[in-house]
Design a protein around this motif. Structure first.
Motif, PDB file in Angstrom:
ATOM      1  N   LEU A  98       5.373  95.658  13.209  1.00 17.00           N
ATOM      2  CA  LEU A  98       4.516  94.500  12.967  1.00 17.00           C
ATOM      3  C   LEU A  98       3.688  94.775  11.713  1.00 17.00           C
TER       4      LEU A  98
ATOM      5  N   LEU B  67       0.760  93.518   9.680  1.00 18.18           N
ATOM      6  CA  LEU B  67      -0.400  92.636   9.739  1.00 18.18           C
ATOM      7  C   LEU B  67      -1.044  92.551   8.360  1.00 18.18           C
ATOM      8  N   HIS B  68      -1.279  91.336   7.888  1.00 13.96           N
ATOM      9  CA  HIS B  68      -1.835  91.096   6.552  1.00 13.96           C
ATOM     10  C   HIS B  68      -3.336  90.823   6.672  1.00 13.96           C
ATOM     11  N   TYR B  69      -4.107  91.429   5.750  1.00 12.89           N
ATOM     12  CA  TYR B  69      -5.561  91.304   5.794  1.00 12.89           C
ATOM     13  C   TYR B  69      -6.109  90.883   4.437  1.00 12.89           C
TER      14      TYR B  69
ATOM     15  N   ASP C  65      -9.706  96.561  12.637  1.00 19.69           N
ATOM     16  CA  ASP C  65      -8.726  96.171  13.648  1.00 19.69           C
ATOM     17  C   ASP C  65      -8.121  97.363  14.385  1.00 19.69           C
TER      18      ASP C  65
ATOM     19  N   ILE D 265       0.062  88.920  18.141  1.00 19.54           N
ATOM     20  CA  ILE D 265       0.477  87.775  17.325  1.00 19.54           C
ATOM     21  C   ILE D 265      -0.332  86.532  17.683  1.00 19.54           C
TER      22      ILE D 265
ATOM     23  N   LEU E  72      -4.200  87.714  16.526  1.00 17.89           N
ATOM     24  CA  LEU E  72      -4.198  88.280  15.171  1.00 17.89           C
ATOM     25  C   LEU E  72      -5.407  89.151  14.837  1.00 17.89           C
TER      26      LEU E  72
ATOM     27  N   ALA F 286      -6.586  89.978  11.214  1.00 16.83           N
ATOM     28  CA  ALA F 286      -5.483  89.681  10.296  1.00 16.83           C
ATOM     29  C   ALA F 286      -5.420  88.192   9.977  1.00 16.83           C
TER      30      ALA F 286
ATOM     31  N   TYR G  10       1.156  87.656   9.515  1.00 14.48           N
ATOM     32  CA  TYR G  10       1.926  88.829   9.930  1.00 14.48           C
ATOM     33  C   TYR G  10       3.397  88.643   9.578  1.00 14.48           C
TER      34      TYR G  10
END
Length: 1006
Positions: free
Chosen positions: A289, A291-293, A302, A365, A368, A371, A374
């Motif tokens: 996974l 995860l975009h931040y 997180d 998901i 999130l 994030a 994702y």
């Protein structure tokens, strides 16, 4: 004229006598006291540079015992030793002013595998990826996962108690050790494994006094200081590395294991000679996974939230690395997975089935956390590509612009994960006070943060910040209940040990050192000194690379800038024969013959040049001739000159250009090699072979006019032997009997006339192509040029064959740079004229075509034409509307040319696209170098290495039957010649197979 360069860094007489005596002993290994070998061992991936006195390469355990037995003689008892593995340490753990014991070159064998019992037995020089590739077909692996896994040795991992991705589940290296064999500095052989406490007295009462003392001392300390150890050692996955008192006994104190002391001891206690390692089943299912931040701090916040879902690993990457990867070849593979994120968390889940994994992922998901988006994948290729990003994080940092480069010294702090975000914010504030740029990434699931502030180590002011920042970070991490060394060991940071262990336990560590190494002969100055010894720990302010580099004149630093950008990460030590970076280093297992090694040789060479008054060496006109004769005679007579050692290092380079893209810093060794050779030969005469090589294109042009005569001469046995002995050249290729001119005349090919080409209409130009000849295909593989002509003609193009002109590549290879520039300037003007016709220019041989992009682009006006000459596959994709649809059930296989894969990174995939557009499957075969590399494989002194390189990769991937051979294609002339030489058949070029398929299709339709 280059002056003669001599170094005052000569081996001490005691060491020289020791080495001479060792040569006469039963020692079977290799002994190196030359400056080049010492220089290569003087650095690792840290900021330090410590020149050893010698390097020895043992082949068997008895060799190490022989070293120590001799060193205990009264004449040599002042000599110290330091074991070295992959040389990837970030804190100078293996750097030593004594003698280096390097087990990576010969003691690198997997000895025994017992799947039923779940273990494997290996020598210390085995590389992690090498081991796991061997284990993979059996469904098991050695679990510790490191970023430098393709060059990290098992011995090095044991000595630093290495951990990496997934350590929250898998633990450290020490958690996977079943037994170790080792040698004490008095030559005593020892073996250790976990033993029941009730058997401990048997070991305390050993007939070997050194071993008896070791077991007695360790048990006394960990038993009497149990409560103190419990209170001081942090309750974290990333605890203190080295002399791990807290783990000697298991939780219920029924099992005793001194491997916990040896692991992480950085070679200060004993030299590891063998290890039995526990195996782990490869996870059946995995999902990653991404995860975009919006910020790095959001990603850190997180971490604790994500831990509740029990991932196997959480790795964070900040915006600096995500920005730098855009300049790397890897970016095209991963850009869709990371989007525009400013930071990412790579969260891996493993399990026996996808359903159980999905149950953990779904809540993440859904909410999130911090994030903003994702990407989820269970595709193994995508997972590997994303983990490659994390692995290359450190390497990519060296591509930051400017003199200030991210460096390790507060590299691997670890705090409890619950404190990580707060600790990181304070650390960021500290760095902001100094206006420092930095990058951060790490194993946030275990609270381990990698941070590299950018400093210019050639600056005295920046050098002072090493101490200033280190002291402050130590206090900060201690405040949060963490440790200074969560992963990469102590090395030259050992002076902080008492702060974390406390004075009482620190003295106990010294007592342990004393029973293993009472006279401080093993890696002295690291971790602790022996109890009651007056020896001191090495200070943080030990000799730095920058202190040497700043002594090089700015002008020379500018000329050889890439050599000074090498940060020692050792990516060029990659063991994998099916990856292209440094074939000479792989085959010789000699670090001198790696980009890092050659960069080190050049740095010292430039330092020595800077210390010499070169004005005395400026000679003009007729004086050059007698002086060069005299200097060359002196070389034969053995007059010392450090330039000779650099020459030997450079001479082993294949100039394959793999380092240009595969080295994360993109060090162009072939370019610096050409510069060096030009300078070197201002003092020493070139060999006749160099001249013949440099002017190969011209000689091939004349041979092609008389092919039968030329082949008769070169294939005459007597002449072959004469050429071999006089010139050191073997296996000269035959020129083509049926020439390009003859074959084109049969086809009534259009004449090449610039005036007529200028008069073509726009529509005619669109259906025309100019084929640029090269010496390799035109004169040695004329049929390939003709087949290319036929293929393009069958596609509806009017093909114009430009008159042959020399490219100059061989001139550049041998350092004839003035002559090369003259050729290049003339060709640049001509290619400008051709490109103005607005007709595509296409070349066949990758090494020649890419010279226009690489070497030509560094010359005035060269950039204007650098991309004008297209590779065949590039041209075909740009004109894909004319590609016919064919149908072919059988797949073809493609093996690519090194320079092509390095300088045109998408070149192989482009061939794959061409084939797919024509309805044919093309499978890309992962191979390293073929070992020919133009003239390299024809040079007698490289013959064995060339053959070894070929056998290590290419030979293993090629078919044995004629039927299968039809489907194996090779893009480079050198590679095809190498296959013919060692396997007895010549693969076709992709265009030749496409021509066959096209003709079959046309004949079927007709």
């Amino acid at each position: 004229m280059l002056p003669r360069l001599t170094s005052n860094q000569t081996t001490h007489q005691t060491i020289a006598d020791f080495l001479d005596t060792l040569k006469k002993s039963p020692f079977t290994g290799e002994i190196r006291g030359d400056l080049a070998s010492r220089l290569v061992a003087s650095t690792d991936n840290s900021i330090y540079q410590i020149l050893p006195q010698a390097v020895v390469f043992p082949k068997i355990t008895e060799d190490i015992q022989e070293i120590f037995k001799l060193a205990n003689h009264s004449s040599f008892n002042s000599i110290t030793f330091s074991p070295r593995g992959g040389g990837t340490g970030t804190n100078g753990q293996s750097l030593s002013p004594g003698v280096i014991i390097d087990c990576s070159k010969y003691m690198n064998h997997i000895l025994e595998l017992n799947l039923d019992a779940g273990w494997v037995r290996v020598q210390p020089g085995v590389i992690l990826d090498q081991l796991n590739q061997y284990l993979q077909p059996h469904g098991v692996f050695f679990a510790p996962s490191l970023s430098p896994s393709n060059r990290a040795t098992i011995g090095g991992m044991i000595n630093t108690d290495a951990a990496g991705k997934g350590s929250r589940i898998y633990g450290r290296t020490s958690d996977h050790i079943l037994s170790l064999n080792w040698v004490l500095p008095d030559g005593t052989f020892g073996t250790s494994s976990a033993i029941a406490k009730k058997r401990l007295n048997d070991f305390k009462n050993s007939s070997s006094e050194p071993l008896s003392k070791i077991y007695q001392t360790i048990d006394d300390i960990v038993t009497s200081k149990q409560d103190l150890i419990e209170s001081i050692f942090p309750k974290m996955t990333r605890f203190m590395t080295g002399y791990n008192l807290a783990k000697v006994y298991n939780s219920d104190r029924t099992v005793f294991d001194i491997n916990r002391i040896l692991s992480g001891s950085e070679g200060t206690l004993a030299v590891i000679t063998e290890a039995k390692l526990k195996l782990t089943n490869i996870p059946q299912k995995a999902q990653l996974l991404v995860l975009h931040y919006a910020s790095f701090n959001d990603a850190l916040k997180d971490a604790e939230y994500l831990l509740q879902f029990e991932p196997a690993a959480i790795e964070t990457v900040d915006d600096k690395i995500l920005e730098l990867v855009k300049q790397d070849n890897l970016y095209c593979e991963i850009k869709a997975f990371i989007g525009d994120a400013k930071a990412i968390n790579l969260v891996e889940f493993i399990g026996k089935n996808q359903e159980a994994i999905q149950d953990k992922i779904n809540p993440i998901i859904k909410s999130l956390g911090q994030a903003i988006s994702y990407y989820l994948t269970d595709n193994k290729t995508e997972i590997n590509q994303l983990w490659k990003l994390r692995k290359r994080g450190v390497e990519l940092l060296a591509n930051m612009s400017g003199d200030r480069q991210p460096i390790p010294f507060i590299e691997d702090t670890a705090v409890p994960p619950s404190h990580l975000a707060t600790y990181t914010q304070e650390l960021q504030q500290l760095l902001a006070q100094y206006n420092l740029n930095y990058a951060m990434f790490g194993h946030v699931d275990v609270g381990c943060l990698h941070v590299r502030p950018a400093l210019n180590m050639k600056s005295l002011d920046d050098e002072k910040l090493i101490r200033e920042l280190s002291d402050q970070v130590v206090n900060l991490v201690h405040h949060y209940g963490g440790v200074m060394w969560g992963e990469h060991g102590k090395g030259f940071r050992s002076e902080y040990t008492p702060l974390f262990f406390g004075e009482e336990l620190y003295q106990d560590l010294r007592k342990i050192k004393a029973v293993f190494d009472p006279y401080n002969k093993l890696n002295p100055g690291k971790i602790v000194t022996p109890y009651a010894s007056s020896d001191q720990i090495f200070p943080l302010e030990s000799p730095l690379k920058g202190q040497f580099d700043r002594q090089v004149s700015p002008n020379l630093r500018s000329q050889y800038q890439a050599a000074f950008r090498c940060n020692g990460n050792g990516a060029c030590f990659n063991f994998n024969p099916d990856e292209i970076i440094c074939p000479s280093a792989k085959q010789t297992r000699d670090r001198i013959h790696s980009p890092k090694g050659r960069a080190m040789l050049l740095r010292e060479w430039l330092l020595l040049k800077s210390q010499v008054d070169t004005s005395r060496s400026r000679v003009q006109g007729l004086l050059n001739f007698p002086l060069k004769c005299w200097n060359t005679l002196g070389k034969w007579w053995g007059v010392p000159d450090y330039s000779h050692e650099v020459y030997e290092g450079m001479h082993g380079c294949l100039s394959c250009k793999a380092c240009v893209s595969q080295c994360p810093i993109q060090i162009d060794i072939p370019a610096m090699k050409a510069q060096f050779l030009q300078d070197y030969h201002s003092r020493y005469w070139r060999s006749l072979r160099d001249y013949l090589t440099a002017y190969l294109e011209t000689s091939a042009y004349w041979q092609a006019d008389f092919p039968t005569l030329a082949n008769t001469i070169t294939k005459n046995w007597i002449l072959q032997e004469a050429i071999k002995k006089l010139l050191g050249i073997v296996d000269l290729p035959a020129v083509s009997i049926n020439t390009v001119k003859q074959e084109l005349a049969k086809r009534k090919a259009p004449n090449f006339n610039l005036d007529q080409l200028s008069a073509l209409t726009a529509l005619e130009r669109k259906k025309s192509v100019i084929l640029i000849q090269d010496a390799l295909t035109s004169f040695y593989e004329a049929s390939l040029v003709v087949d290319t002509y036929d293929f393009l003609t069958n596609l509806g193009y009017r093909v114009y064959i430009a008159p042959f002109f020399i490219n100059g590549k061989p001139l550049h290879l041998k350092g004839f740079l003035d002559q090369f520039e003259a050729v290049a300037q003339k060709n640049i003007a001509y290619l400008k004229k051709l490109s103005s016709l607005d007709i595509p220019l296409v070349g066949i041989e990758p090494s020649i075509v890419l010279t226009y992009r690489d070497e030509y682009s560094k010359i005035s006006d060269g950039k204007e034409i650098s991309n004008k000459v297209r590779l065949l596959q590039e041209f075909l994709l740009e004109q894909d509307s004319v590609l016919p649809q064919l149908s072919k059930a059988k797949s073809y296989y493609l093996l690519g040319h090194c320079s092509e894969k390095s300088l045109a990174v998408n070149s192989q995939k482009q061939w794959q696209e061409v084939f797919e557009k024509m309805g044919i499957s093309l499978i890309l075969v992962s191979t390293g170098c073929c070992g020919m590399a133009g003239i390299y494989g024809h040079e007698l002194d490289h013959y064995d290495t060339s053959q070894g390189i070929y056998q290590s990769s290419w030979e293993k991937h090629l078919p044995s039957t004629p039927e299968e051979r039809t489907y194996f294609l090779v893009t480079g002339y050198s590679c095809r010649a190498q296959v013919k030489r060692f396997s007895g058949w010549t693969p076709e070029h992709p265009i030749q197979s496409l021509l066959v398929e096209l003709r079959d299709c046309l004949s079927t339709k007709s």
